[in-house]
Design an enzyme around this catalytic site. Structure first.
Site, PDB file in Angstrom:
ATOM      1  N   GLY A 287     -17.246   8.430  -1.999  1.00  0.00           N
ATOM      2  CA  GLY A 287     -16.160   8.392  -2.976  1.00  0.00           C
ATOM      3  C   GLY A 287     -16.505   7.378  -4.048  1.00  0.00           C
ATOM      4  O   GLY A 287     -17.681   7.015  -4.235  1.00  0.00           O
ATOM      5  N   ASN A 288     -15.499   6.886  -4.749  1.00  0.00           N
ATOM      6  CA  ASN A 288     -15.754   5.910  -5.811  1.00  0.00           C
ATOM      7  C   ASN A 288     -16.519   4.709  -5.263  1.00  0.00           C
ATOM      8  O   ASN A 288     -17.502   4.249  -5.844  1.00  0.00           O
ATOM      9  CB  ASN A 288     -14.423   5.476  -6.440  1.00  0.00           C
ATOM     10  CG  ASN A 288     -14.615   4.297  -7.379  1.00  0.00           C
ATOM     11  OD1 ASN A 288     -15.468   4.344  -8.263  1.00  0.00           O
ATOM     12  ND2 ASN A 288     -13.876   3.232  -7.172  1.00  0.00           N
TER      13      ASN A 288
ATOM     14  N   LYS B  40       0.846  -1.191   0.000  1.00  0.00           N
ATOM     15  CA  LYS B  40       0.000   0.000   0.000  1.00  0.00           C
ATOM     16  C   LYS B  40       0.876   1.233   0.000  1.00  0.00           C
ATOM     17  O   LYS B  40       2.001   1.196   0.496  1.00  0.00           O
ATOM     18  CB  LYS B  40      -0.864   0.030   1.264  1.00  0.00           C
ATOM     19  CG  LYS B  40      -2.104   0.883   1.132  1.00  0.00           C
ATOM     20  CD  LYS B  40      -3.160   0.140   0.347  1.00  0.00           C
ATOM     21  CE  LYS B  40      -4.523   0.743   0.456  1.00  0.00           C
ATOM     22  NZ  LYS B  40      -5.550  -0.241   0.126  1.00  0.00           N
TER      23      LYS B  40
ATOM     24  N   GLY C  66     -19.806   7.451   3.249  1.00  0.00           N
ATOM     25  CA  GLY C  66     -18.767   7.687   2.239  1.00  0.00           C
ATOM     26  C   GLY C  66     -19.383   7.793   0.862  1.00  0.00           C
ATOM     27  O   GLY C  66     -20.268   7.008   0.501  1.00  0.00           O
TER      28      GLY C  66
ATOM     29  N   GLY D 173     -18.270   4.180  -2.127  1.00  0.00           N
ATOM     30  CA  GLY D 173     -19.601   4.427  -1.542  1.00  0.00           C
ATOM     31  C   GLY D 173     -20.598   4.897  -2.587  1.00  0.00           C
ATOM     32  O   GLY D 173     -21.748   4.453  -2.605  1.00  0.00           O
TER      33      GLY D 173
HETATM   34  N1  GLU Z   1      -7.319   0.186  -2.969  1.00  0.00           N
HETATM   35  C1  GLU Z   1      -8.102  -0.984  -3.210  1.00  0.00           C
HETATM   36  C2  GLU Z   1      -8.120  -1.871  -1.984  1.00  0.00           C
HETATM   37  O1  GLU Z   1      -7.938  -1.409  -0.889  1.00  0.00           O
HETATM   38  C3  GLU Z   1      -7.724  -1.698  -4.486  1.00  0.00           C
HETATM   39  C4  GLU Z   1      -6.318  -2.194  -4.572  1.00  0.00           C
HETATM   40  C5  GLU Z   1      -5.915  -2.711  -5.951  1.00  0.00           C
HETATM   41  O2  GLU Z   1      -6.723  -2.651  -6.854  1.00  0.00           O
HETATM   42  O3  GLU Z   1      -4.769  -3.132  -6.067  1.00  0.00           O
HETATM   43  O4  GLU Z   1      -8.414  -3.031  -2.071  1.00  0.00           O
END
Ligand code: GLU
Length: 404
Positions: A217-218, A104, A215, A220
């Site tokens: 965002g994308n 992350k 939420g 919610g």
């Molecule tokens: N950010 C998203 C998650 O927390 C997607 C991660 C991804 O697509 O690699 O699962």
């Protein structure tokens, strides 16, 4: 319990180990990320001055494949949060049985305060600092809170310029025009819906359920539209400043149009304004946290008035709150299953970029539904066998797949 999300994550590991003992070496390994990189990103602001932003990439586990996980831009991003999010990605990819590990990224920045050109320079600057530890077989970032397909296109382009790798497979969640997958933007919300469908009998939910969404965002925003289009009633929804509720059901297109025009939900004529804290405690069938970590804690868990909590955010429920909800018979569908749709479709995108393929949205969603309903069933059975909750069941399934 502290407000440190990584401590919550480690506590979750202990919680599962108490119902199904795992190899101590495996737990020791997963308790520490394989690599953490902290960078400073100097960005030329539109006024001509330089602002130095702080960024992180945590590469938690590569046991199952390249590190995989989003990058969030948030003013409160910090290393403990990114470490926890990377840990959950490792577990999530194992739950979805993907050939991916967990990672992350985070940048301490509020994109709403940046111009588009500043945002582009920041996005490219992040890659300039980190490209030596990224790549299709090393670490494949994607969108997360406040990061968009456009940002992924800038990052992917910068990566290609710096390395000569034009496959596009170093970043996912890109726009279609830049090698993105059909359905990727809808994927987390859609995946949440498929998991809900697979587990709804467990919480004896009515055919038309009342739904709260924290939420917009994308994740919610899309979940709201998807649940509404399947005949459920969205009785409240919020953004980071507060929400709006209407027991008869909100019209989500109207809520979105109002927010777009006024940049706030305050004064929305089709419902009553409420705070985010109030939203979480309204009586409903399904509560869908779709924002940040640590929203359901020991301070409010006794007042959660839902039959099911479907975690589309990462880490919205603390371990103490988990125990309180479980005792009260509230079904918590854990993030590492409920929101896995995003990373599953990201992995399709990565594969396509490597092989030069492209699937239709229909095929993408058929494959997504198959994976999620199968895994939901496996986790459901496992949690029943262990006489425990779905989170511990999901962790147990993931840990078995990581013990290699
Ligand atoms: N950010 C998203 C998650 O927390 C997607 C991660 C991804 O697509 O690699 O699962």
């Amino acid at each position: 319990m502290s407000a440190n999300p990584f401590e919550s994550a480690l506590h979750q590991l202990k919680r599962v180990n108490a119902v199904r003992a795992f190899n101590a070496d495996l737990l020791a390994r997963l308790s520490v990320p394989e690599r953490e990189v902290r960078v400073s990103i100097p960005v030329k602001m539109d006024g001509g001055s330089i602002h130095v932003f702080e960024g992180y990439r945590v590469q938690h586990s590569s046991v199952r494949g390249p590190y995989k996980g989003g990058i969030r831009f948030h003013e409160n991003a910090n290393i403990d949060e990114v470490r926890a999010l990377a840990f959950w990605m490792t577990l999530k990819c194992a739950v979805a049985n993907l050939p991916m590990g967990g990672g992350k990224g985070g940048v301490v920045a509020d994109p709403k305060k940046l111009s588009k050109t500043e945002l582009e320079r920041l996005s490219r600057g992040f890659v300039e600092r980190l490209y030596p530890v990224l790549g299709p077989t090393v670490d494949v970032p994607a969108p997360d809170v406040n990061t968009t397909p456009e940002i992924m296109a800038w990052m992917s382009d910068e990566y290609a310029k710096l390395t000569g790798d034009t496959s596009g497979a170093a970043f996912t969640g890109k726009p279609l025009s830049h090698g993105g997958s059909e359905g990727r933007s809808l994927a987390t919300g859609m995946g949440g819906y498929f998991v809900f469908e697979a587990l709804k009998q467990e919480a004896s939910l009515p055919a038309s359920a009342s739904v709260l969404i924290q939420g917009m965002g994308n994740v919610g925003g899309n979940a709201a539209k998807i649940f509404e289009s399947h005949g459920h009633r969205i009785i409240a929804i919020s953004d980071s400043h507060g929400g709006v509720c209407n027991e008869k059901g909100l019209n989500i297109a109207e809520v979105e149009a109002y927010k777009k025009e006024h940049a706030t939900l305050k004064g929305f004529p089709g419902g009553k304004n409420i705070s985010n804290a109030e939203l979480l405690e309204l009586p409903c069938d399904v509560l869908i946290p779709s924002a940040l970590e640590h929203q359901i804690t020991k301070a409010n868990a006794a007042r959660i008035n839902a039959k099911m909590v479907l975690e589309l955010a990462n880490g919205p429920t603390t371990p103490e709150a988990d125990d309180m909800l479980f005792e009260r018979g509230i079904v918590v569908v854990p993030d590492i299953l409920a929101n896995a749709g995003g990373v599953i479709v990201s992995t399709f995108e990565w594969e396509h970029n490597l092989k030069g393929e492209h699937w239709t949205e229909q095929i993408v969603f058929e494959k997504l539904q198959k994976i999620l309903s199968q895994q939901a069933e496996i986790i459901f059975k496992y949690s029943k066998d262990l006489k425990t909750d779905l989170r511990r069941g999901a962790f147990a399934v993931a840990l078995e797949r990581l013990d290699i």
